[in-house]
Design an enzyme around this catalytic site. Structure first.
Site, mmCIF file in Angstrom:
data_model
loop_
_atom_site.group_PDB
_atom_site.id
_atom_site.type_symbol
_atom_site.label_atom_id
_atom_site.label_comp_id
_atom_site.label_asym_id
_atom_site.label_seq_id
_atom_site.Cartn_x
_atom_site.Cartn_y
_atom_site.Cartn_z
ATOM 1 N N GLU A 161 0.803 -1.225 0.000
ATOM 2 C CA GLU A 161 0.000 0.000 0.000
ATOM 3 C C GLU A 161 0.836 1.276 0.000
ATOM 4 O O GLU A 161 0.356 2.323 -0.426
ATOM 5 C CB GLU A 161 -0.958 0.004 1.191
ATOM 6 C CG GLU A 161 -2.151 -0.910 0.984
ATOM 7 C CD GLU A 161 -2.979 -1.034 2.249
ATOM 8 O OE1 GLU A 161 -3.310 0.009 2.851
ATOM 9 O OE2 GLU A 161 -3.257 -2.182 2.650
ATOM 10 N N LYS B 253 9.419 7.333 3.564
ATOM 11 C CA LYS B 253 10.037 6.158 4.212
ATOM 12 C C LYS B 253 11.540 6.096 3.938
ATOM 13 O O LYS B 253 12.323 5.777 4.819
ATOM 14 C CB LYS B 253 9.329 4.910 3.687
ATOM 15 C CG LYS B 253 10.064 3.614 3.816
ATOM 16 C CD LYS B 253 9.725 2.955 5.110
ATOM 17 C CE LYS B 253 10.461 1.675 5.393
ATOM 18 N NZ LYS B 253 11.260 1.093 4.361
ATOM 19 N N HIS C 170 3.615 1.747 -1.840
ATOM 20 C CA HIS C 170 3.815 2.008 -3.275
ATOM 21 C C HIS C 170 2.509 2.515 -3.906
ATOM 22 O O HIS C 170 2.509 3.450 -4.709
ATOM 23 C CB HIS C 170 4.196 0.726 -4.014
ATOM 24 C CG HIS C 170 5.474 0.085 -3.573
ATOM 25 N ND1 HIS C 170 5.506 -1.134 -2.960
ATOM 26 C CD2 HIS C 170 6.768 0.494 -3.676
ATOM 27 C CE1 HIS C 170 6.765 -1.466 -2.718
ATOM 28 N NE2 HIS C 170 7.553 -0.500 -3.127
ATOM 29 N N ARG D 215 10.462 -5.665 2.414
ATOM 30 C CA ARG D 215 11.334 -6.504 3.252
ATOM 31 C C ARG D 215 10.626 -7.028 4.509
ATOM 32 O O ARG D 215 11.157 -7.928 5.168
ATOM 33 C CB ARG D 215 12.598 -5.744 3.639
ATOM 34 C CG ARG D 215 13.537 -5.517 2.460
ATOM 35 C CD ARG D 215 14.871 -4.924 2.879
ATOM 36 N NE ARG D 215 15.855 -4.978 1.809
ATOM 37 C CZ ARG D 215 16.209 -3.941 1.035
ATOM 38 N NH1 ARG D 215 15.637 -2.765 1.198
ATOM 39 N NH2 ARG D 215 17.114 -4.091 0.085
HETATM 40 P P1 AMP Z 1 11.036 0.373 -3.180
HETATM 41 O O1 AMP Z 1 10.241 -0.561 -4.026
HETATM 42 O O2 AMP Z 1 11.255 -0.123 -1.787
HETATM 43 O O3 AMP Z 1 12.305 0.843 -3.851
HETATM 44 O O4 AMP Z 1 10.151 1.672 -3.002
HETATM 45 C C1 AMP Z 1 9.669 2.381 -4.119
HETATM 46 C C2 AMP Z 1 9.128 3.712 -3.648
HETATM 47 O O5 AMP Z 1 8.066 3.493 -2.720
HETATM 48 C C3 AMP Z 1 10.185 4.557 -2.915
HETATM 49 O O6 AMP Z 1 10.015 5.914 -3.279
HETATM 50 C C4 AMP Z 1 9.832 4.321 -1.476
HETATM 51 O O7 AMP Z 1 10.220 5.373 -0.626
HETATM 52 C C5 AMP Z 1 8.323 4.212 -1.543
HETATM 53 N N1 AMP Z 1 7.827 3.515 -0.369
HETATM 54 C C6 AMP Z 1 8.257 2.324 0.123
HETATM 55 N N2 AMP Z 1 7.601 2.008 1.258
HETATM 56 C C7 AMP Z 1 6.758 3.038 1.505
HETATM 57 C C8 AMP Z 1 5.813 3.322 2.535
HETATM 58 N N3 AMP Z 1 5.603 2.472 3.561
HETATM 59 N N4 AMP Z 1 5.105 4.461 2.458
HETATM 60 C C9 AMP Z 1 5.313 5.333 1.431
HETATM 61 N N5 AMP Z 1 6.180 5.132 0.435
HETATM 62 C C10 AMP Z 1 6.890 3.991 0.458
#
Ligand code: AMP
Length: 280
Positions: free
Chosen positions: A33, A147, A35, A185
């Site tokens: 959620e 985050k 993303h 993760r």
């Molecule tokens: P990632 O797939 O972990 O590289 O994250 C992709 C994008 O989603 C990045 O900009 C993260 O900061 C954002 N994101 C990841 N987890 C969250 C969260 N819990 N709340 C808001 N944005 C998030």
């Protein structure tokens, strides 16, 4: 929703959209959620929305979790289906780093602290792949989550320094009902570790409350956060930082009254390293 696997195909789709505004949401997939909150906002604010799903190998160190990082594209497509997404960009490594690739985009100062200090090659991997995505997709706006706060500061610096013609939109951290920040993760956590992990949010909330009550001493705030996390036997602290929210430099002594302070932390639960932060 088109699934686009090559740079050339993405460019063709992008060309059809001409001067329409494009919102880009870069992700590594295994969507949750957090993303989806970025996707929802991008779809509202732009004519077209592109979500990239790419587990970028250059931002992982050899000892990190690249191999076991969770991947499930069919699940990601199903989660994106209800949103007004025009294209999902899912390149493979040969597409992003073809034979002969030898360029790196790196940001100097703000990558030295916090995550950058513990993961020295991480941000060069992030800025290089994000610069590529910006050039490929040519978005009017790009959406990132609070985050990963240092990532937002580093990319903001890159956007200014390299004159990318786009607006960076930073969206709030989405949390589980018990406060745990959503993360791909979190899937690694055992049931006991999952029950223990909300201590991070409780500790950050404690700091926020203490600041509101007038606590201005960085060291004292840090100790209170540390004390609460150390009371959880499954938690093993990597770092807890009280830093300037813009420069990311550690604050010694009193918090500045007029600028936000950033409390950020990385804590292991077993093998799993979780990060979280709050601006106070
Ligand atoms: P990632 O797939 O972990 O590289 O994250 C992709 C994008 O989603 C990045 O900009 C993260 O900061 C954002 N994101 C990841 N987890 C969250 C969260 N819990 N709340 C808001 N944005 C998030």
């Amino acid at each position: 929703m088109r699934i686009v696997m090559s740079v050339s195909a993405l460019r063709e789709v992008r060309a059809l959209w001409g001067s329409e505004s494009v919102g880009l949401v870069p992700t590594m997939g295994y969507l949750h959620e957090g993303h989806l909150s970025l996707v929802e906002r991008a779809a509202v604010e732009n004519d077209r929305t592109v979500v990239s799903v790419y587990v970028n190998p250059t931002q992982f160190a050899p000892n990190e979790d690249l191999e076991r990082y969770p991947r499930n594209l069919e699940r990601d497509y199903a989660l994106l289906a209800p949103f007004n997404v025009d294209a999902v960009f899912v390149p493979d490594n040969g597409e992003m780093y073809p034979q002969g690739f030898q360029t790196t985009v790196s940001v100097a100062e703000v990558t030295r602290y916090l995550e950058g200090e513990r993961r020295p090659s991480h941000f060069a991997g992030v800025t290089t792949v994000v610069a590529k995505l910006f050039n490929i997709v040519q978005p009017a706006r790009a959406y990132f989550g609070q985050k990963d706060v240092q990532q937002t500061v580093v990319i903001a610096r890159m956007v200014r320094d390299l004159n990318f013609p786009l607006e960076l939109v930073v969206c709030p951290t989405v949390r589980e009902a018990d406060g745990l920040a959503m993360s791909s993760r979190n899937k690694y956590l055992s049931p006991a570790e999952r029950s223990a992990a909300p201590v991070l949010f409780r500790a950050l909330s404690l700091a926020e409350r203490q600041r509101k009550k007038g606590e201005m001493d960085a060291e004292s705030l840090c100790q209170q956060v540390r004390g609460l996390i150390e009371s959880e036997p499954l938690a093993s602290i990597d770092y807890i930082s009280v830093a300037d929210g813009e420069t990311l430099q550690e604050i010694e002594g009193a918090l500045p009254a007029a600028r936000p302070a950033l409390i950020s932390l990385a804590v292991y639960f077993g093998e799993t390293r979780l990060i979280d932060n709050v601006l106070i």
